[in-house]
Design a protein around this motif. Structure first.
Motif, PDB file in Angstrom:
ATOM      1  N   ASN A  15       0.820  -1.208   0.000  1.00 32.08           N
ATOM      2  CA  ASN A  15       0.000   0.000   0.000  1.00 32.08           C
ATOM      3  C   ASN A  15       0.854   1.259   0.000  1.00 32.08           C
ATOM      4  OD1 ASN A  15      -3.154   0.087   0.216  1.00 32.08           O
ATOM      5  ND2 ASN A  15      -2.472  -1.902   0.965  1.00 32.08           N
ATOM      6  N   LEU A  16       2.034   1.144   0.573  1.00 30.26           N
ATOM      7  CA  LEU A  16       2.936   2.293   0.495  1.00 30.26           C
ATOM      8  C   LEU A  16       3.337   2.530  -0.970  1.00 30.26           C
ATOM      9  CD1 LEU A  16       4.625   4.502   1.757  1.00 30.26           C
ATOM     10  CD2 LEU A  16       6.375   2.794   2.313  1.00 30.26           C
ATOM     11  N   VAL A  17       3.527   1.436  -1.694  1.00 32.92           N
ATOM     12  CA  VAL A  17       3.812   1.567  -3.132  1.00 32.92           C
ATOM     13  C   VAL A  17       2.621   2.224  -3.828  1.00 32.92           C
ATOM     14  CG1 VAL A  17       4.165   0.305  -5.286  1.00 32.92           C
ATOM     15  CG2 VAL A  17       5.405  -0.380  -3.224  1.00 32.92           C
ATOM     16  N   PHE A  18       1.426   1.739  -3.512  1.00 35.84           N
ATOM     17  CA  PHE A  18       0.227   2.334  -4.131  1.00 35.84           C
ATOM     18  C   PHE A  18       0.164   3.830  -3.830  1.00 35.84           C
ATOM     19  CE2 PHE A  18      -2.164  -1.956  -3.511  1.00 35.84           C
ATOM     20  CZ  PHE A  18      -1.443  -2.494  -4.563  1.00 35.84           C
ATOM     21  N   TYR A  19       0.507   4.209  -2.608  1.00 36.64           N
ATOM     22  CA  TYR A  19       0.427   5.626  -2.224  1.00 36.64           C
ATOM     23  C   TYR A  19       1.457   6.452  -2.994  1.00 36.64           C
ATOM     24  CZ  TYR A  19       0.184   9.874   0.538  1.00 36.64           C
ATOM     25  OH  TYR A  19       0.028  11.189   0.919  1.00 36.64           O
ATOM     26  N   LYS A  20       2.663   5.915  -3.097  1.00 35.68           N
ATOM     27  CA  LYS A  20       3.693   6.644  -3.855  1.00 35.68           C
ATOM     28  C   LYS A  20       3.238   6.845  -5.305  1.00 35.68           C
ATOM     29  CE  LYS A  20       7.531   4.868  -1.066  1.00 35.68           C
ATOM     30  NZ  LYS A  20       8.569   3.811  -0.985  1.00 35.68           N
ATOM     31  N   LEU A  21       2.665   5.780  -5.862  1.00 32.51           N
ATOM     32  CA  LEU A  21       2.184   5.896  -7.242  1.00 32.51           C
ATOM     33  C   LEU A  21       1.071   6.929  -7.340  1.00 32.51           C
ATOM     34  CD1 LEU A  21       2.150   2.110  -8.238  1.00 32.51           C
ATOM     35  CD2 LEU A  21       3.746   3.869  -9.038  1.00 32.51           C
ATOM     36  N   TYR A  22       0.214   6.939  -6.355  1.00 34.21           N
ATOM     37  CA  TYR A  22      -0.881   7.915  -6.324  1.00 34.21           C
ATOM     38  C   TYR A  22      -0.336   9.342  -6.318  1.00 34.21           C
ATOM     39  CZ  TYR A  22      -4.444  10.776  -4.021  1.00 34.21           C
ATOM     40  OH  TYR A  22      -5.309  11.774  -3.681  1.00 34.21           O
ATOM     41  N   ARG A  23       0.753   9.527  -5.580  1.00 37.54           N
ATOM     42  CA  ARG A  23       1.322  10.872  -5.514  1.00 37.54           C
ATOM     43  C   ARG A  23       2.100  11.220  -6.792  1.00 37.54           C
ATOM     44  NH1 ARG A  23       1.534  13.178  -0.228  1.00 37.54           N
ATOM     45  NH2 ARG A  23       2.253  15.031  -1.355  1.00 37.54           N
ATOM     46  N   LEU A  24       2.641  10.190  -7.434  1.00 40.93           N
ATOM     47  CA  LEU A  24       3.494  10.458  -8.597  1.00 40.93           C
ATOM     48  C   LEU A  24       2.726  10.411  -9.920  1.00 40.93           C
ATOM     49  CD1 LEU A  24       6.552   8.292  -7.520  1.00 40.93           C
ATOM     50  CD2 LEU A  24       6.509  10.790  -7.651  1.00 40.93           C
ATOM     51  N   GLU A  25       1.996   9.325 -10.137  1.00 37.99           N
ATOM     52  CA  GLU A  25       1.303   9.126 -11.413  1.00 37.99           C
ATOM     53  C   GLU A  25       0.044   8.291 -11.154  1.00 37.99           C
ATOM     54  OE1 GLU A  25       1.448  10.605 -13.960  1.00 37.99           O
ATOM     55  OE2 GLU A  25       1.600   9.488 -15.817  1.00 37.99           O
ATOM     56  N   PRO A  26      -1.031   8.947 -10.732  1.00 37.58           N
ATOM     57  CA  PRO A  26      -2.217   8.211 -10.262  1.00 37.58           C
ATOM     58  C   PRO A  26      -2.777   7.217 -11.278  1.00 37.58           C
ATOM     59  CG  PRO A  26      -2.409  10.552  -9.761  1.00 37.58           C
ATOM     60  CD  PRO A  26      -1.185  10.398 -10.605  1.00 37.58           C
ATOM     61  N   VAL A  27      -2.572   7.465 -12.571  1.00 38.44           N
ATOM     62  CA  VAL A  27      -3.183   6.570 -13.562  1.00 38.44           C
ATOM     63  C   VAL A  27      -2.565   5.171 -13.535  1.00 38.44           C
ATOM     64  CG1 VAL A  27      -3.883   8.393 -15.130  1.00 38.44           C
ATOM     65  CG2 VAL A  27      -1.621   7.349 -15.384  1.00 38.44           C
ATOM     66  N   THR A  28      -1.416   5.028 -12.890  1.00 37.57           N
ATOM     67  CA  THR A  28      -0.773   3.712 -12.867  1.00 37.57           C
ATOM     68  C   THR A  28      -1.348   2.804 -11.780  1.00 37.57           C
ATOM     69  OG1 THR A  28       0.932   4.452 -11.331  1.00 37.57           O
ATOM     70  CG2 THR A  28       1.432   4.663 -13.684  1.00 37.57           C
ATOM     71  N   VAL A  29      -2.067   3.403 -10.837  1.00 42.49           N
ATOM     72  CA  VAL A  29      -2.467   2.627  -9.650  1.00 42.49           C
ATOM     73  C   VAL A  29      -3.360   1.448 -10.017  1.00 42.49           C
ATOM     74  CG1 VAL A  29      -3.711   2.709  -7.458  1.00 42.49           C
ATOM     75  CG2 VAL A  29      -2.196   4.593  -8.101  1.00 42.49           C
ATOM     76  N   ASP A  30      -4.362   1.690 -10.834  1.00 38.92           N
ATOM     77  CA  ASP A  30      -5.302   0.606 -11.165  1.00 38.92           C
ATOM     78  C   ASP A  30      -4.592  -0.566 -11.827  1.00 38.92           C
ATOM     79  OD1 ASP A  30      -7.381   1.901 -10.068  1.00 38.92           O
ATOM     80  OD2 ASP A  30      -8.284   2.581 -11.957  1.00 38.92           O
ATOM     81  N   ARG A  31      -3.661  -0.246 -12.695  1.00 38.05           N
ATOM     82  CA  ARG A  31      -2.943  -1.321 -13.404  1.00 38.05           C
ATOM     83  C   ARG A  31      -2.105  -2.154 -12.428  1.00 38.05           C
ATOM     84  NH1 ARG A  31       2.050  -1.022 -15.892  1.00 38.05           N
ATOM     85  NH2 ARG A  31       2.028   1.252 -15.885  1.00 38.05           N
ATOM     86  N   VAL A  32      -1.438  -1.454 -11.524  1.00 34.52           N
ATOM     87  CA  VAL A  32      -0.597  -2.167 -10.558  1.00 34.52           C
ATOM     88  C   VAL A  32      -1.473  -3.011  -9.623  1.00 34.52           C
ATOM     89  CG1 VAL A  32       1.003  -1.883  -8.629  1.00 34.52           C
ATOM     90  CG2 VAL A  32       1.246  -0.477 -10.680  1.00 34.52           C
ATOM     91  N   VAL A  33      -2.537  -2.422  -9.156  1.00 27.92           N
ATOM     92  CA  VAL A  33      -3.424  -3.173  -8.255  1.00 27.92           C
ATOM     93  C   VAL A  33      -4.000  -4.386  -8.991  1.00 27.92           C
ATOM     94  CG1 VAL A  33      -5.579  -3.083  -6.946  1.00 27.92           C
ATOM     95  CG2 VAL A  33      -4.000  -1.159  -6.873  1.00 27.92           C
ATOM     96  N   GLY A  34      -4.378  -4.191 -10.237  1.00 27.86           N
ATOM     97  CA  GLY A  34      -4.938  -5.298 -11.022  1.00 27.86           C
ATOM     98  C   GLY A  34      -3.944  -6.438 -11.180  1.00 27.86           C
ATOM     99  N   THR A  35      -2.705  -6.085 -11.421  1.00 32.74           N
ATOM    100  CA  THR A  35      -1.676  -7.123 -11.568  1.00 32.74           C
ATOM    101  C   THR A  35      -1.532  -7.911 -10.274  1.00 32.74           C
ATOM    102  OG1 THR A  35      -0.497  -5.790 -13.169  1.00 32.74           O
ATOM    103  CG2 THR A  35       0.759  -7.534 -12.089  1.00 32.74           C
ATOM    104  N   TRP A  36      -1.529  -7.195  -9.186  1.00 36.83           N
ATOM    105  CA  TRP A  36      -1.367  -7.891  -7.896  1.00 36.83           C
ATOM    106  C   TRP A  36      -2.600  -8.693  -7.520  1.00 36.83           C
ATOM    107  CZ3 TRP A  36       2.478  -9.078  -4.656  1.00 36.83           C
ATOM    108  CH2 TRP A  36       3.741  -8.564  -4.998  1.00 36.83           C
ATOM    109  N   GLN A  37      -3.746  -8.187  -7.893  1.00 36.11           N
ATOM    110  CA  GLN A  37      -4.960  -8.972  -7.621  1.00 36.11           C
ATOM    111  C   GLN A  37      -4.916 -10.277  -8.399  1.00 36.11           C
ATOM    112  OE1 GLN A  37      -7.859  -6.046  -8.684  1.00 36.11           O
ATOM    113  NE2 GLN A  37      -8.254  -5.461  -6.552  1.00 36.11           N
ATOM    114  N   ALA A  38      -4.446 -10.212  -9.627  1.00 34.26           N
ATOM    115  CA  ALA A  38      -4.355 -11.423 -10.435  1.00 34.26           C
ATOM    116  C   ALA A  38      -3.326 -12.380  -9.863  1.00 34.26           C
ATOM    117  CB  ALA A  38      -3.985 -11.059 -11.864  1.00 34.26           C
TER     118      ALA A  38
END
Lengths: 820, 273
Positions: free
Chosen positions: B163-186
């Motif tokens: 989640n810290l990674v997700f937060y950093k991504l949110y602060r840096l490039e929010p559009v990447t978050v869904d893709r990263v979360v999706g990969t990890w969910q898979a």
């Protein structure tokens, strides 16, 4: 009674909305699966399917499967992929070619996350431990063993299972994982205790060492302190690895390279096994059968004043009009529908109903239990119920897969035979067993059996297929057993030695078997000097049992060394030990599966002789069985096992015509539903250190196989015009218990076990499932519902026998809010 | 040390979380309900929303400290358990607490999330570039496989790290978050991986003790008020604390009604005079 719950359903997977890449391992033709084969990757893109760059424009998404058939100019593809319950992996078959007739079938398995492979380098010699590896010159390094790290899932496990390969050897139990101070992963390899075995197969392996991974896992550095060829020198070997990037591993162009539109698609006219394999039944068929049964019930209700009244009150419907065949079928069990099924159905539905229109009169707990027991014990296995479901199934299947009609028109039995031949190929059976072993899931096998039966109801291919799967599962366990029990070993080994000598002394022994003949002669001489075959067997048995190791090859290796050290002049005879160890493996499995004590002396002798003869063909194919066991020989042995299903079936059939039923009963009795465990100290525990694992796999397979076979028996009886007898009901009842118990212990959901024909679906799962989830009525007014409960339902339930629960009450996902 | 994807991943928010707690307690001192009586020296104003809500929390936290004071029987003037429960409940279960914690965390993150001498704010000028690089790195199979292996090895903090990674991504490039979360969910579907950081409560009650404000409370109680009664003198300790209890604490139902024994009358030769 315990409060365990059998899971009835696996949740449907969101395949249609997924965006995910699956990395495909394709059958390599030797019974194994590997990356880089005929298929590389399957991609789901939010409703679109792409297979190796080819967009599949009209895929069929099932609840947990997807299939397709597509022809464009010069390119045909078809496939069926069955996903594991967690959606992380699939097994299936993909076909490619220029046309349906020329398409090549490839069994495949896919995983969402590819294991990571590392290309490694290791120093050519040891260096002092305080050497800075980064300062070593380039020529100090040589290529090292390939290292692979990944994980796999089993549904319900709290943690994934580690997958670690070193030079192709899976070693997850021989590594220690730790997290370093900087949070990075560290792996220690501890293979030293298994050196005698692993070094036998591959002398380039490392036995002890420690590696530390980088933050993103793309490289590692470490030290090796012991290898197969240098186990205890001074200093260390430095070892480093770099990930083999996905890009370098891709064997196909990017999926963006090919584009297709609907205009490019051509009609698929030719019939083919490739397409047939995409026409397997799925949940849609089951739902159709259920709907038809309810239609028949409503029609039956409409044949009486009281039933018409209930139909109007609770369903707000008139009597439905059935197709003539369905009406004829319903008439056969009119009274059962009217007096039993409809009342039980309405009672269950109204009792579970909630909301403003739900009746205020409800069953008490005792009545509820009584009704549930009646549904499971009496209705599920009943003849009227099964007759209806079987009768409705074929039509429902055809409605869901209308293309099947073309195959019937062309000769269903012919296509059933072609399908059978395709799905009993070694790679296909390996895939099925792999799924059963890794995920305890038999769905694809059940589906194939259903299709075989549907194509050729008068044939016996469904049963033969399930027996082939079972035989393959048993062969799989052969090398996992060990020689542990002296008395038991002495019951078969003297006969095995004698059979071995006889087999290789027979006139006409092929030249290929010359070495085997020499060994057999030496065995005979040794037996004469020791006294007899029993005396020699005594020596072999004692040495095998005393030999350290965790597997048959391990035992063999150590026992042979000990024998040669003790009796050097019979070194040649000692080469029979691996063959004998293999005989031990097969005999162990047969004993564990069928029971040894219950066999007659004649049956035991047949088992031993049959095993020796069967393995003699293997020894001809793999002559190293009498020499040094190399990796090549090991692979060859496994290839032989993958193709020896018919030989194994023949061996088992010589012991009993009904070996599968016998084994199923023996195996399912090893599961304890009350404690939800596999019973300790089973027969398997006498032969293998991983008894529970073996029992689990065999349990899954036999539950599915036995279910099929039982239903088949029922069909045969009905087909012959005989009234189904109490025996059949007993069998169905038994299989309901057995399959439920296996499901409980292994935490399976029922769908993994079920044969899709409706009879077994309901016989096992219980009517409760169907009633609660599918047919919940919607009462409009409270008073009629209360009236029904008071005047009909409760008296009906009260007259039911109390009955002991077959198994713990099923856990059901109630569709809350369905009743207005 | 120069910027790198690895450094960006390793940036630790531990210092941020610690600083959030300090900022929070400092901010509470600025609330008028407690500042006038206990924190005269605080000049700043409370810079966040829900001032009324936090005024009451600050009052209750001060009351918890009063209930533990050994001076002049002030401990008896407060319902200790009620005071503790009042602020603990509001820190543990409220959207206000989550919201305030995030406001402070967001503010402090760039300057304090750090590793190897670099902070997150060094990446902000090229946020899109670094966000994409981090997203690419944490979705590689090699990273997923070694992370799962770390999980098997017993790394219990992995959801927080992810989640810290997700937060950093949110602060840096929010559009990447869904893709990263999706990969990890898979990759790890059984664990229902999702973006959980927006629900994190950085100021949960367990971080604070009832004695949090004991020093300023005792200091306020020790303030002596002198009043002449003819030849004798009356000394009253913590007169403003008395007023605080009678007003703020009572308003929250935290006052017992018992008065403190904080007043004494000295004869003319009293040494205290």
């Amino acid at each position: 009674m315990n409060d365990a719950r059998v899971r009835m359903f696996a949740e449907p997977l969101p395949l249609r909305t997924d965006e995910r890449i699956f990395f495909v391992h394709a059958a390599d033709g030797t019974g194994g699966f590997a990356r880089g084969g005929a298929v590389d990757r399957v991609e789901l893109r939010n409703g679109m399917l792409v297979v190796d760059g080819t967009p599949i424009l009209r895929p069929h998404f099932g609840a947990r499967s997807l299939s397709w058939t597509q022809q464009s100019t010069g390119h045909f593809t078809a496939g069926r992929l069955d996903f594991t319950p967690n959606g992380l992996a699939f097994h299936g078959t993909v076909a490619f070619g220029t046309s349906a007739e020329e398409a090549t079938l490839t069994p495949v398995m896919g995983t969402a996350i590819d294991p990571t492979r590392y290309r490694t380098r290791i120093t050519k010699r040891r260096y002092p431990a305080d050497t800075s590896a980064s300062d070593l010159p380039a020529d100090a390094w040589a290529d090292g063993s390939e290292f692979e790290l990944g994980y796999r899932y089993r549904p319900g496990d709290p943690f994934p299972e580690l997958v670690v390969f070193l030079n192709g050897f899976e070693i997850p139990d021989r590594v220690v994982l730790t997290i370093g101070e900087d949070g990075n992963l560290e792996i220690e390899i501890v293979l030293e205790d298994d050196a005698s075995v692993v070094c036998l197969f591959d002398e380039s392996l490392y036995l002890r060492g420690r590696i530390v991974f980088s933050t993103f896992g793309d490289r590692f550095d470490g030290r090796i302190t012991s290898t197969c060829t240098d186990r205890s020198g001074d200093g260390v070997y430095f070892w480093k690895g770099d990930v083999i990037e996905d890009a370098a591993r891709q064997t196909r162009p990017s999926s963006e390279n090919r584009s297709l539109t609907a205009d490019d698609l051509l009609e698929v006219r030719a019939l083919s096994v490739a397409e047939l394999m995409t026409l397997l039944p799925d949940d849609e068929v089951r739902a159709l059968v259920n709907n038809r049964l309810v239609e028949s019930m409503k029609w039956a209700m409409g044949q009486s004043d009281q039933g018409r009244n209930w139909l109007q009150t609770f369903f707000q419907q008139r009597t439905p009009v059935l197709a003539p065949e369905q009406e004829e079928l319903a008439k056969k069990d009119l009274a059962w529908f009217q007096e039993q099924f409809s009342i039980g159905y309405l009672t269950q539905g109204l009792d579970l109903a909630q909301g403003p229109n739900a009746p205020t009169v409800k069953l008490d707990q005792g009545q509820r239990t009584r009704l549930a027991n009646w549904l499971q014990q009496t209705v599920g296995p009943s003849i009227p119920f099964n007759r209806q479901m079987i009768g409705l199934f074929r039509d429902a299947y055809l409605r869901a897969q209308p293309r099947l009609a073309d195959y019937f028109a062309d000769g269903g039995a012919k296509w059933a035979r072609l399908l059978f031949e395709a799905i009993t190929q070694p790679d296909q059976l390996t895939s099925i067993i792999g799924r059963a072993s890794s995920f305890h899931d038999m769905t694809p096998a059940n589906n194939f059996t259903t299709l075989l039966y549907t194509l050729d109801p008068d044939g016996n291919l469904g049963r033969e297929y399930m027996e082939a799967v079972l035989a393959r599962a048993l062969l799989q366990q052969t090398w996992a057993t060990m020689v542990r029990d002296y008395d038991l070993t002495m019951e078969w080994m003297p006969f095995a030695l004698e059979a071995f000598v006889d087999a290789y002394s027979a006139p006409g022994t092929a030249d290929d078997d010359a070495h085997g003949r020499e060994i057999a002669n030496d065995v005979r001489k040794a037996a004469l000097e020791f006294g007899d075959f029993a005396a020699l067997a005594n020596q072999f048995a004692l040495l095998l049992i005393a030999a350290k190791g965790s597997s048959l090859p391990d035992q063999y290796q150590n026992a042979q060394k000990a024998f040669v050290a003790k009796y050097p002049k019979y070194a040649l005879a000692s080469q029979a030990l691996l063959f004998l160890a293999w005989v031990a493996g097969v005999v162990n499995v047969i004993i564990a599966f069928l029971g040894w004590s219950t066999m007659s002396a004649e049956e035991k002798a047949r088992t031993i002789t049959g095993t020796v003869n069967m393995l003699r063909t293997a020894a001809t194919a793999v002559p190293e069985i009498f020499g040094k066991m190399t990796l090549r020989a090991w692979n060859a042995v496994n290839r032989w096992a993958a193709s020896a299903v018919n030989a194994m079936r023949g061996l088992l059939a010589r012991l009993s015509d009904s070996w599968s039923e016998l084994g199923a009963r023996e195996t399912t009795s090893l599961f304890d539903g009350n404690t939800q465990t596999i019973r300790p100290n089973t027969r398997w525990a006498r032969f293998t250190a991983v008894a529970s694992k073996a029992v689990a796999v065999i349990g899954v397979v036999v539950s599915a196989a036995f279910t099929v076979i039982s239903v088949w028996t029922l069909l045969e009886d009905n087909g012959a015009g005989k009234p189904p007898g109490a025996t059949i009901v007993d069998v169905l009842t038994f299989l309901a218990n057995a399959a439920t118990t296996v499901a409980l212990v292994l935490h399976l959901f029922f769908g993994t076990l079920l044969f899709s024909i409706a009879a077994s679906v309901f016989a096992i799962a219980g009517l409760v499932l169907a009633i609660v989830t599918l047919f919940l009525p919607k009462p409009e007014k409270k008073p009629p519902a209360d009236q029904f409960m008071e005047r009909t339902a409760i008296p009906f339930v009260n007259q039911l026998p109390i009955g002991a629960a077959l198994h713990p009450t099923a856990s059901l996902a109630l569709p809350t809010g369905e009743l207005a | 040390v120069t910027q790198s994807t690895e450094n960006l991943y390793r940036l630790d928010d531990g210092p941020v979380r610690s600083a959030v707690l300090k900022s929070f307690t400092d901010a509470l001192r600025a609330l008028p309900s407690v500042r006038e009586t206990f924190f005269h020296d605080v000049m700043a104003s409370f810079p966040y929303e829900a001032r009324e809500y936090w005024s009451k929390v600050a009052t209750a936290m001060v009351c918890s400290a009063i209930a533990r004071s050994s001076l002049f029987g002030f401990a008896n003037t407060i319902h200790q358990a009620a005071a503790d429960a009042y602020w603990q409940d509001r820190l543990n279960g409220s959207s206000e607490a989550v919201s305030l914690g995030h406001s402070i965390y967001r503010e402090l993150f760039p300057g304090l999330c750090s590793a190897d001498g670099l902070t997150f704010e060094r990446y902000l000028p090229e946020r899109s570039h670094w966000g994409n690089r981090l997203a690419e790195a944490v979705t590689r199979p090699a990273f997923i496989n070694t992370t799962i292996a770390r999980l098997i090895a017993g790394d219990a903090d992995w959801p927080q790290k992810l989640n810290l990674v997700f937060y950093k991504l949110y602060r840096l490039e929010p559009v990447t978050v869904d893709r990263v979360v999706g990969t990890w969910q898979a990759a790890f579907p059984d664990k229902a991986i999702s973006v959980q950081w927006p629900g994190y409560n950085y100021i949960e009650a367990f971080h604070f003790t009832p004695q949090q404000y004991l020093a300023p409370v005792n200091k306020a109680i020790s303030v002596r008020h002198r009043r002449s009664l003819g030849r004798a003198t009356q000394y009253t300790y913590g007169r403003e604390v008395d007023a605080f209890i009678g007003d703020k604490a009572r308003a929250l139902g935290l006052a017992t009604g018992t008065t403190a024994t904080n007043s004494l009358i000295c004869p003319p030769d009293c040494p205290s005079d």
